[in-house]
Design a protein around this motif. Structure first.
Motif, PDB file in Angstrom:
ATOM      1  N   SER A 188       0.916  -1.374  -0.186  1.00 37.97           N
ATOM      2  CA  SER A 188      -0.065   0.190  -0.141  1.00 37.97           C
ATOM      3  C   SER A 188       0.884   1.320   0.092  1.00 37.97           C
ATOM      4  CB  SER A 188      -0.844  -0.179   1.242  1.00 37.97           C
ATOM      5  OG  SER A 188      -0.057   0.220   2.454  1.00 37.97           O
ATOM      6  N   GLY A 189       0.407   2.602  -0.258  1.00 34.15           N
ATOM      7  CA  GLY A 189       0.874   3.727  -0.278  1.00 34.15           C
ATOM      8  C   GLY A 189       1.483   3.936   1.248  1.00 34.15           C
ATOM      9  N   ALA A 190       0.531   3.733   2.097  1.00 31.62           N
ATOM     10  CA  ALA A 190       0.881   3.859   3.475  1.00 31.62           C
ATOM     11  C   ALA A 190       2.228   3.044   3.983  1.00 31.62           C
ATOM     12  CB  ALA A 190      -0.421   3.553   4.475  1.00 31.62           C
ATOM     13  N   ASN A 247       5.061   4.773   2.504  1.00 27.81           N
ATOM     14  CA  ASN A 247       5.466   5.932   3.264  1.00 27.81           C
ATOM     15  C   ASN A 247       6.035   5.458   4.668  1.00 27.81           C
ATOM     16  OD1 ASN A 247       4.540   8.805   2.502  1.00 27.81           O
ATOM     17  ND2 ASN A 247       3.235   7.255   1.443  1.00 27.81           N
ATOM     18  N   PHE A 251      -1.569  14.159   3.499  1.00 30.53           N
ATOM     19  CA  PHE A 251      -2.136  13.034   3.503  1.00 30.53           C
ATOM     20  C   PHE A 251      -0.897  11.947   2.920  1.00 30.53           C
ATOM     21  CE2 PHE A 251      -4.433   9.198   2.348  1.00 30.53           C
ATOM     22  CZ  PHE A 251      -5.215   9.085   3.424  1.00 30.53           C
ATOM     23  N   HIS A 252      -0.627  11.025   3.963  1.00 29.25           N
ATOM     24  CA  HIS A 252       0.152  10.021   3.419  1.00 29.25           C
ATOM     25  C   HIS A 252      -0.323   8.671   3.961  1.00 29.25           C
ATOM     26  CE1 HIS A 252       3.353  13.141   2.816  1.00 29.25           C
ATOM     27  NE2 HIS A 252       3.086  13.402   4.072  1.00 29.25           N
ATOM     28  N   GLY A 253      -1.644   8.550   4.498  1.00 27.87           N
ATOM     29  CA  GLY A 253      -2.073   7.082   4.775  1.00 27.87           C
ATOM     30  C   GLY A 253      -2.724   7.128   6.037  1.00 27.87           C
ATOM     31  N   GLU A 289       4.427  16.235  -0.318  1.00 24.24           N
ATOM     32  CA  GLU A 289       3.558  15.682  -1.410  1.00 24.24           C
ATOM     33  C   GLU A 289       3.914  17.010  -2.431  1.00 24.24           C
ATOM     34  OE1 GLU A 289      -0.748  14.521  -0.265  1.00 24.24           O
ATOM     35  OE2 GLU A 289       0.166  15.362   1.431  1.00 24.24           O
ATOM     36  N   GLU A 347      -5.418  14.694  -1.492  1.00 25.00           N
ATOM     37  CA  GLU A 347      -6.437  14.318  -0.714  1.00 25.00           C
ATOM     38  C   GLU A 347      -7.247  15.762  -0.050  1.00 25.00           C
ATOM     39  OE1 GLU A 347      -6.812  11.002  -1.992  1.00 25.00           O
ATOM     40  OE2 GLU A 347      -8.120  11.375  -0.082  1.00 25.00           O
ATOM     41  N   ASP A 402       6.402  12.088  -1.653  1.00 24.71           N
ATOM     42  CA  ASP A 402       5.411  11.224  -1.606  1.00 24.71           C
ATOM     43  C   ASP A 402       4.493  11.288  -2.836  1.00 24.71           C
ATOM     44  OD1 ASP A 402       2.828   9.685  -1.462  1.00 24.71           O
ATOM     45  OD2 ASP A 402       2.294  10.229   0.511  1.00 24.71           O
ATOM     46  N   VAL A 450       2.658   9.178  -4.441  1.00 25.09           N
ATOM     47  CA  VAL A 450       1.560   8.193  -4.411  1.00 25.09           C
ATOM     48  C   VAL A 450       0.455   8.530  -5.230  1.00 25.09           C
ATOM     49  CG1 VAL A 450      -0.054   6.698  -3.290  1.00 25.09           C
ATOM     50  CG2 VAL A 450       2.440   7.000  -2.247  1.00 25.09           C
ATOM     51  N   GLN A 451      -0.125   9.594  -5.074  1.00 28.30           N
ATOM     52  CA  GLN A 451      -0.981  10.205  -5.935  1.00 28.30           C
ATOM     53  C   GLN A 451      -0.708  10.801  -7.267  1.00 28.30           C
ATOM     54  OE1 GLN A 451      -5.292  12.484  -5.260  1.00 28.30           O
ATOM     55  NE2 GLN A 451      -4.576  11.230  -3.719  1.00 28.30           N
ATOM     56  N   LYS A 483      -0.198   3.239  -5.963  1.00 29.81           N
ATOM     57  CA  LYS A 483      -1.449   3.355  -6.666  1.00 29.81           C
ATOM     58  C   LYS A 483      -1.243   2.910  -8.303  1.00 29.81           C
ATOM     59  CE  LYS A 483      -3.440   7.185  -4.149  1.00 29.81           C
ATOM     60  NZ  LYS A 483      -4.876   6.874  -3.445  1.00 29.81           N
TER      61      LYS A 483
HETATM   62  N1  PLP Z   1      -0.058   8.997  -0.043  1.00 25.92           N
HETATM   63  C1  PLP Z   1      -0.778   9.829  -0.549  1.00 25.92           C
HETATM   64  C2  PLP Z   1      -0.411  10.951  -1.317  1.00 25.92           C
HETATM   65  C3  PLP Z   1      -2.058   9.374  -0.980  1.00 25.92           C
HETATM   66  O1  PLP Z   1      -3.031  10.252  -1.589  1.00 25.92           O
HETATM   67  C4  PLP Z   1      -2.579   8.272  -0.359  1.00 25.92           C
HETATM   68  C5  PLP Z   1      -3.718   7.547  -0.567  1.00 25.92           C
HETATM   69  O2  PLP Z   1      -4.651   8.402  -1.105  1.00 25.92           O
HETATM   70  C6  PLP Z   1      -1.408   7.603   0.429  1.00 25.92           C
HETATM   71  C7  PLP Z   1      -0.486   7.901   0.455  1.00 25.92           C
HETATM   72  C8  PLP Z   1      -1.930   6.295   0.825  1.00 25.92           C
HETATM   73  O3  PLP Z   1      -1.933   5.183   0.025  1.00 25.92           O
HETATM   74  P1  PLP Z   1      -2.787   3.800   0.421  1.00 25.92           P
HETATM   75  O4  PLP Z   1      -4.223   4.192   0.526  1.00 25.92           O
HETATM   76  O5  PLP Z   1      -2.398   2.869  -0.616  1.00 25.92           O
HETATM   77  O6  PLP Z   1      -2.268   3.368   1.673  1.00 25.92           O
END
Ligand code: PLP
Length: 411
Positions: free
Chosen positions: A108-110, A113, A144-146, A197, A202, A230, A232-233, A259
């Motif tokens: 996962s993204g979390a 991170n 927002f990182h998870g 980010e 988010e 980060d 991820v998005q 993602k």
């Molecule tokens: N980091 C960012 C910038 C995100 O937008 C998200 C999810 O929206 C995450 C981390 C967390 O990712 P995950 O939901 O796959 O854990």
């Protein structure tokens, strides 16, 4: 097992048996292809969320699904107790794609991170000489990182934090998009990382002023702090470049991806770094049963190759300009929306109303009735993030739907 024959039946089941940790729009999706989704009753929608930007390549992209099927028939998971014949190939592929020496796959993204936090701290102790357990990571407001307990410890969003303490120490929170605040915070010799980010998705697609990311990178170099980005998005072509950091020619020390790395096919995340950082973690100090599986490795390579072959970054850059032009044109005709902002196909419109009104939600309900799926993020902000394979004609069709709903909206 139950056969689902109606949307209401599916919603009832989720409500009764599922945790109530989301508040979905009342649409039950059963099929996806490219930019389209179909509900249980067969109604077709344009997807304007792309599973929070995980489906950049479009739903069920045939090449990615084929890679998944081919690999699933051979070998899915070995754990990292043994080598497998796909992981090294995928690591080489992502290192070459993004220009790093080492890759670490998670899910996962979390988790990616979390991995970056551990790498930054360990680097802080072993390379920067920070005294044991004193490392600080500087994060920014509205991040927002998870959802893990460590990650929410750095959150400033009450809905992420309330009721979930105690929190992990070791974070200092500063204003986003404020270079002076960074200058002050990074002087502390115990700071090992700056965690940001490039666009806060988010939070509502907040974009820092041009030059902020470059200034952040320069300050990190000056104070021997790792830049933890980060993406991820924002990564994987979403903003019209492969990475949003590319807009300012910024090269993070820790690049965090997730993602769309897998085109939304299975959870795959990734941290990229050079040897000096990545090799501070030794065998046994970090890992994941599924991370770096042959299945994920095969899917990631195909998903990224699709982005390159279909030139989705360039297309997204151009479509983003068209989309914001259309939205600005709409704004000139209505008081309901006051602003559109974003890069590439990560955009948001700001509804001209008090932040906790239900106008954005009701607009999204009406978009859905007209065949377009989007969702508010934080009250009066609606994020628009279609799959990047959307054509210009389809984008105009979607803008027509948005125009029609907004101009016909009755409070
Ligand atoms: N980091 C960012 C910038 C995100 O937008 C998200 C999810 O929206 C995450 C981390 C967390 O990712 P995950 O939901 O796959 O854990």
């Amino acid at each position: 097992m139950v056969d689902i024959v109606s949307s209401s039946q599916a919603i009832e089941l989720e409500e009764k048996y599922g945790a109530h940790n989301y508040h979905p729009l009342p649409v039950v999706l059963a099929r996806g292809e490219g930019v389209f989704l179909w509900d249980v009753e067969g109604k077709r929608y344009f997807d304007f969320l792309s599973a929070y930007s995980a489906v950049n390549q479009g739903h069920c992209h045939p090449r990615i699904i084929q890679a998944l099927i081919n690999q699933a028939k051979e070998l899915t998971l070995t754990s990292r107790a043994f080598y497998n014949d796909k992981l090294g190939v995928a690591e080489k592929y992502v290192c070459e794609t993004f220009g790093y020496q080492k890759a670490l796959f998670m899910n996962s993204g979390a988790e990616a991170n979390e991995t970056a936090i551990k790498l930054a701290r360990k680097w802080g102790y072993t390379k920067k000489g920070i005294p044991a357990n004193q490392a600080v990571i500087v994060a920014v407001k509205k991040n927002f990182h998870g959802r893990t307990t460590t990650i929410i410890s750095a959150s400033t969003d009450p809905s992420s934090q309330n009721g979930f303490g105690p929190f992990m120490p070791g974070f200092e929170i500063v204003e986003y998009d404020n270079v002076a605040a960074l200058e002050k915070a990074l002087v502390n010799p115990n700071v090992c990382g700056l965690w940001i980010e490039p666009i806060q998705g988010e939070a509502g697609v907040y974009m820092p002023a041009e030059g902020y990311l470059k200034a952040a990178e320069t300050l990190c170099r000056k104070h021997n702090v790792l830049l933890m980005m980060d993406e991820v998005q924002t990564g994987i072509a979403r903003t019209g470049k492969m990475l949003a950091s590319d807009y300012e020619g910024v090269r993070p020390d820790l690049l965090i991806l997730g993602k769309a790395l897998s085109g939304g096919v299975l959870p795959v995340s990734l941290v990229l770094a050079d040897d000096e950082v990545m090799l501070v973690i030794k065998p046994g100090e970090h890992g994941s049963t599924f991370g770096g599986s042959p299945l994920a490795s095969a899917v990631v390579m195909e998903a990224l190759q699709v982005i390159k072959d279909e030139k989705l970054a360039d297309a997204t850059y151009k479509l983003g300009i068209i989309f914001r032009e259309r939205m600005n044109n709409l704004i000139s005709k209505t008081h309901l929306i006051k602003l559109v902002r974003g890069k590439g196909l990560l955009n948001a419109i700001i509804v001209n109303d008090v932040p906790d009104s239900d106008t954005a939600w009701r607009l999204c309900e009406q978009f859905a009735e007209h065949g377009l799926l989007a969702k508010p993020t934080h009250g009066n902000i609606i994020r628009f993030a279609p799959p990047l394979v959307i054509t210009e004609d389809q984008l105009h069709e979607c803008c027509d739907i948005i125009d029609k709903v907004v101009l016909g909206f009755k409070k």
